[in-house]
Structures are given as C-alpha cells and as structure tokens.
Scaffold this motif. Sequence first.
Motif, short mmCIF file in Angstrom:
data_model
loop_
_atom_site.label_atom_id
_atom_site.label_comp_id
_atom_site.label_asym_id
_atom_site.label_seq_id
_atom_site.Cartn_x
_atom_site.Cartn_y
_atom_site.Cartn_z
N GLY A 1 0.81 -1.21 0.00
CA GLY A 1 0.00 0.00 0.00
C GLY A 1 0.85 1.26 0.00
O GLY A 1 1.93 1.30 0.57
N LEU B 1 0.55 5.93 -0.44
CA LEU B 1 -0.17 7.17 -0.69
C LEU B 1 0.39 7.80 -1.95
O LEU B 1 1.59 7.73 -2.21
N TYR C 1 -4.92 6.51 -2.76
CA TYR C 1 -4.34 5.33 -2.11
C TYR C 1 -4.13 4.27 -3.18
O TYR C 1 -5.04 4.01 -3.98
#
Length: 163
Positions: free
Chosen positions: A130, A132, A159
């Motif tokens: 993951g 940003l 995201y």
Amino acid sequence: MKKTLITILFAVLCICTYAQKSSLVFDLNYRSKIDDAKYGIGANYRYSLPYNIRLAANVTAYIPSDSNLGLDISINGHYLVNIIDNFRLYPVIGVVASNNSFSAVPNNRNITDFGCNLGLGAEFDLSDRGFLNFEFHQLLLKKEKPEWYSNYAIFSIGYGIRF
C-alpha cells in the motif's frame, strides 16, 4: 527442437512478466478554472517497465454540479526517482482526452478536447503493498474552444495497491 525453444521462450516470458510490478490507485481530484464539476473520483492502473519507467492509464469522472459533468481519460508515462527507501518522485507526461457536458447551458453543450498532460507526482509507501499518492497535472488542451473553457490544473491524492 521447436517445442523446446517455445518452452524456453515461454518460461523467460513468464519470468519477465512476473518481475514487472503493477498497481491500482484510487484517488480524489480537484480541478481548477472550471466553475462546475470541480471535484472528481478517479482510478489509474500503472504498469512498471525496466529502468524506473512506468506507464499509467487514468480515468477520472467529475461529480456533477448543476447538471454539468466532466470526464478525463489519459495515458501517461512516469520516470521514478527514488529519494529515500519509501518515497519516490516522478514527472508525468502523457496525452489526455477531456470531455465536459454542460447541460445547464442552452443547447446542451458537449465539448471534447485532446491535449497533453504535464505534471509531477510523489509516492509514499505505507506498507509493502500500500502507498499514498500525490499528483499535480497541468492539462494543455487544443485551443479550438470557447474562451471560458481553458487549460486547467488537476490536484489529486489517492491510495494505491501493488500487485
């Protein structure tokens, strides 16, 4: 001999394909210089190539305001520059098709323009999969349009998930 060569070629292709990384980013967008339909929701698919080069296909639908709707579809190239282990910057360059439907205007105007997309992006890893994502784009559209419909900037935050 032919079957052996095809098998080896297939194995190399599978290894090369597996080594590539792709990701999917969901983002929220804001575009400047447009009075209606400023806020959008988008998704982009990114495919990493060798030498820190990445291709991205992006679709953004802008939330209707006063029956006005916007849709941007773009294909971009990125060159990733690693700043630290979990932070990367990249320039954005590509082509865009921008469609805007102005239903509140008499005669229901629909404008589609093509142009280029220039900008800068950043990624910050939150985990192995993951991250940003922040991007700023300037859309430079073809000039055959009304004066009130001009080039505009897009700011996005999202995201992403790596596969």
